[in-house]
Scaffold this motif. Sequence first.
Motif, PDB file in Angstrom:
ATOM      1  N   VAL A 112      15.699 -24.906 -22.431  1.00  0.00           N
ATOM      2  CA  VAL A 112      15.841 -26.475 -22.070  1.00  0.00           C
ATOM      3  C   VAL A 112      17.079 -27.390 -23.004  1.00  0.00           C
ATOM      4  O   VAL A 112      17.230 -26.776 -24.619  1.00  0.00           O
ATOM      5  CB  VAL A 112      14.949 -27.840 -22.225  1.00  0.00           C
ATOM      6  N   SER A 113      17.880 -28.410 -22.884  1.00  0.00           N
ATOM      7  CA  SER A 113      19.028 -28.419 -23.635  1.00  0.00           C
ATOM      8  C   SER A 113      18.200 -29.995 -24.106  1.00  0.00           C
ATOM      9  O   SER A 113      17.589 -30.744 -24.147  1.00  0.00           O
ATOM     10  CB  SER A 113      20.087 -29.488 -22.415  1.00  0.00           C
ATOM     11  N   CYS A 114      18.695 -30.205 -25.781  1.00  0.00           N
ATOM     12  CA  CYS A 114      18.278 -30.727 -26.391  1.00  0.00           C
ATOM     13  C   CYS A 114      18.542 -31.824 -26.560  1.00  0.00           C
ATOM     14  O   CYS A 114      19.343 -32.838 -26.949  1.00  0.00           O
ATOM     15  CB  CYS A 114      18.146 -30.468 -27.828  1.00  0.00           C
ATOM     16  N   LYS A 115      18.105 -33.103 -25.234  1.00  0.00           N
ATOM     17  CA  LYS A 115      19.089 -33.869 -24.757  1.00  0.00           C
ATOM     18  C   LYS A 115      18.054 -35.577 -25.081  1.00  0.00           C
ATOM     19  O   LYS A 115      18.932 -36.153 -25.267  1.00  0.00           O
ATOM     20  CB  LYS A 115      18.831 -34.201 -23.229  1.00  0.00           C
ATOM     21  N   LEU A 116      17.126 -35.677 -25.487  1.00  0.00           N
ATOM     22  CA  LEU A 116      16.248 -36.357 -26.320  1.00  0.00           C
ATOM     23  C   LEU A 116      16.661 -36.842 -27.737  1.00  0.00           C
ATOM     24  O   LEU A 116      17.205 -35.816 -28.214  1.00  0.00           O
ATOM     25  CB  LEU A 116      14.422 -35.699 -26.272  1.00  0.00           C
ATOM     26  N   ALA A 117      16.701 -38.281 -27.584  1.00  0.00           N
ATOM     27  CA  ALA A 117      16.799 -39.384 -28.492  1.00  0.00           C
ATOM     28  C   ALA A 117      16.670 -38.550 -29.996  1.00  0.00           C
ATOM     29  O   ALA A 117      14.486 -37.808 -29.778  1.00  0.00           O
ATOM     30  CB  ALA A 117      17.027 -40.868 -28.556  1.00  0.00           C
ATOM     31  N   GLY A 118      16.242 -37.908 -31.329  1.00  0.00           N
ATOM     32  CA  GLY A 118      15.525 -38.160 -32.102  1.00  0.00           C
ATOM     33  C   GLY A 118      15.423 -35.772 -31.845  1.00  0.00           C
ATOM     34  O   GLY A 118      14.530 -35.816 -32.596  1.00  0.00           O
ATOM     35  N   GLN A 119      16.157 -35.588 -31.306  1.00  0.00           N
ATOM     36  CA  GLN A 119      16.019 -34.217 -31.240  1.00  0.00           C
ATOM     37  C   GLN A 119      17.280 -33.037 -31.250  1.00  0.00           C
ATOM     38  O   GLN A 119      17.674 -33.973 -31.343  1.00  0.00           O
ATOM     39  CB  GLN A 119      15.546 -33.958 -29.653  1.00  0.00           C
ATOM     40  N   VAL A 120      16.856 -32.271 -32.319  1.00  0.00           N
ATOM     41  CA  VAL A 120      18.526 -31.378 -32.676  1.00  0.00           C
ATOM     42  C   VAL A 120      17.906 -30.320 -32.304  1.00  0.00           C
ATOM     43  O   VAL A 120      16.638 -29.928 -32.165  1.00  0.00           O
ATOM     44  CB  VAL A 120      18.997 -31.934 -33.407  1.00  0.00           C
TER      45      VAL A 120
END
Length: 188
Positions: free
Chosen positions: A100-108
């Motif tokens: 997945v692409s780490c697109k959620l806020a607070g994820q890297v």
Amino acid sequence: CVDKCPDGYYELDNQCFKCTDFKYCRECYPLQPDKCKRCYPEFPLYQYICQSSGVCPDGWFIDSNNECQKCSPYCAYCNDIKKCIKCEPPYALDALGNCVSCKLAGQVQVDGVCKNCTDPSCEICRSNDLGDCEQCQMKKVNYQGKCLDTCPVGTFIKGRTCVECEANCDKCFDAQTCLECSEGFVEY
């Protein structure tokens, strides 16, 4: 005379002929002897060719029929279609083994895996330090990589970041306007 051609050979017009890749190929197509149908167990089949290395190319895995099958989308290495081990950049593994692409806020992305920032009020943190926040949620301010409700004494707010007052100033409005000097100092 034999009732069936041995492994590595094919039958054509009641005669046995060697498959082109007879060392690795157990069964080939009679009209296309350079295309393998089945390989010996230690050599998986990939696009009609037995893999002499014993492994499938990157992005493929060996199924129960000893054939190379494509991993799930964006997966560079996998053991089966359901569980990716490493994703193709810029994608990262989630907890379920999906790319997945780490697109959620607070994820890297850290070493190919989506990680949560240490501070839950942090929207963007550094991948080399999950506790160092670059951008906080809307109602928070950033001070030295930490998300706070208000800026501490000796700083002023600029955008959503706390900036240090000039030297010897305990309270300021901006970089040029000191409201309260440090003890032993006077306004000038």
